[in-house]
Motif scaffolding. Structure first.
Motif, mmCIF file in Angstrom:
data_model
loop_
_atom_site.group_PDB
_atom_site.id
_atom_site.type_symbol
_atom_site.label_atom_id
_atom_site.label_comp_id
_atom_site.label_asym_id
_atom_site.label_seq_id
_atom_site.Cartn_x
_atom_site.Cartn_y
_atom_site.Cartn_z
ATOM 1 N N UNK A 49 0.848 -1.190 0.000
ATOM 2 C CA UNK A 49 0.000 0.000 0.000
ATOM 3 C C UNK A 49 0.880 1.235 0.000
ATOM 4 N N UNK A 50 0.477 2.249 -0.792
ATOM 5 C CA UNK A 50 1.189 3.523 -0.784
ATOM 6 C C UNK A 50 0.211 4.617 -0.389
ATOM 7 N N UNK A 51 0.619 5.440 0.591
ATOM 8 C CA UNK A 51 -0.149 6.613 0.988
ATOM 9 C C UNK A 51 0.414 7.798 0.209
ATOM 10 N N UNK A 52 -0.380 8.393 -0.651
ATOM 11 C CA UNK A 52 0.106 9.379 -1.614
ATOM 12 C C UNK A 52 -0.493 10.759 -1.389
ATOM 13 N N UNK A 53 0.373 11.764 -1.339
ATOM 14 C CA UNK A 53 -0.083 13.148 -1.387
ATOM 15 C C UNK A 53 -0.247 13.551 -2.852
ATOM 16 N N UNK A 54 -1.134 14.492 -3.127
ATOM 17 C CA UNK A 54 -1.284 15.005 -4.490
ATOM 18 C C UNK A 54 -0.146 15.964 -4.820
ATOM 19 N N UNK A 55 0.111 16.897 -3.894
ATOM 20 C CA UNK A 55 1.067 17.971 -4.151
ATOM 21 C C UNK A 55 2.484 17.544 -3.779
ATOM 22 N N UNK A 56 3.284 17.231 -4.789
ATOM 23 C CA UNK A 56 4.680 16.858 -4.610
ATOM 24 C C UNK A 56 5.531 17.826 -5.432
#
Length: 227
Positions: A49-56
């Motif tokens: 599982x990857x927890x992803x932010x939109x703003x990178x």
């Protein structure tokens, strides 16, 4: 379940990692603060599982997820699930995230309980898929959430109106674990009847079961609604 946490803010990534580590069955195996770093770490640790932010800083999280999906096709690697954790509220972004293959989208700010609830939901979905050989329509409807609880086909001996009652009782206690006795008292049901419906919800991925150990005897089974 092995988790990769991706957020450009070092402190936020550390906080989310702590939330994940405090959830039974989940382990943080990597942390990344940019899209490129996320792809490199994912290739090395192969998370579930990857927890992803939109703003990178270099690319958005949706682009990262698309790159991960492409890598799965290219390298025949095991698929990774994705949960977006972001302050982005634009409906078009939410739609793009879902189309890219995200399981869910959690909007900041949120508390530890909210994230842990989503993690348990992911675990329940994976467990359900692992158990399925051939999916029935009922299974598909429950996984995709396309029917209200009362319209799902119930096993023989279970009634739709009672299932709706037990489901409502669980919804009225978000984040809480209820025993069959507590559920029965809240719905004016017998303990045996409440237990049957709660076990059915657990078997179909609509509730999660935890065990409470006392001084003697068997541990008490307690139920919490998922989603």
């Amino acid at each position: 379940m092995n988790v990769l946490v991706v957020d450009d803010d070092f402190m936020v990534a550390k906080l989310h990692s702590r939330y994940v580590s405090a959830t039974e069955g989940f382990t943080v195996v990597g942390v990344a603060h940019s899209g490129a770093e996320a792809l490199r770490v994912a290739e090395r640790v192969r998370p579930d599982l990857v927890l992803l932010d939109i703003y990178l800083p270099d690319m958005d999280g949706i682009g990262v997820l698309r790159e991960l999906r492409a890598a799965e096709e290219r390298d025949s690697r095991a698929p990774v699930d994705a949960l977006f954790i972001t302050a982005a509220r634009d409906a078009a972004i939410v739609r793009s995230a879902l189309r890219a293959g995200a399981l869910h989208y959690l909007i900041k700010p949120f508390n530890q309980a909210a994230l842990q609830e989503q993690l348990r939901h992911v675990a329940a979905l994976r467990s359900r898929f692992d158990r399925l050989g051939e999916a029935r329509q009922e299974d598909v409807d429950q996984i995709f959430g396309t029917r209200p609880p009362g319209s799902r086909e119930l096993p023989k001996g279970l009634a739709a109106h009672t299932a709706e009652l037990v489901d409502r009782i669980l919804r009225e206690h978000p984040g809480e674990d209820l025993s069959a006795s507590e559920c029965a008292a809240a719905g004016s049901l017998s303990r045996v009847s409440a237990r049957r419906y709660l076990e059915y919800f657990a078997e179909t991925g609509r509730a999660v079961v935890t065990l409470r150990y006392g001084g003697t005897g068997r541990p008490e089974r307690r139920y919490r609604r998922i989603g």
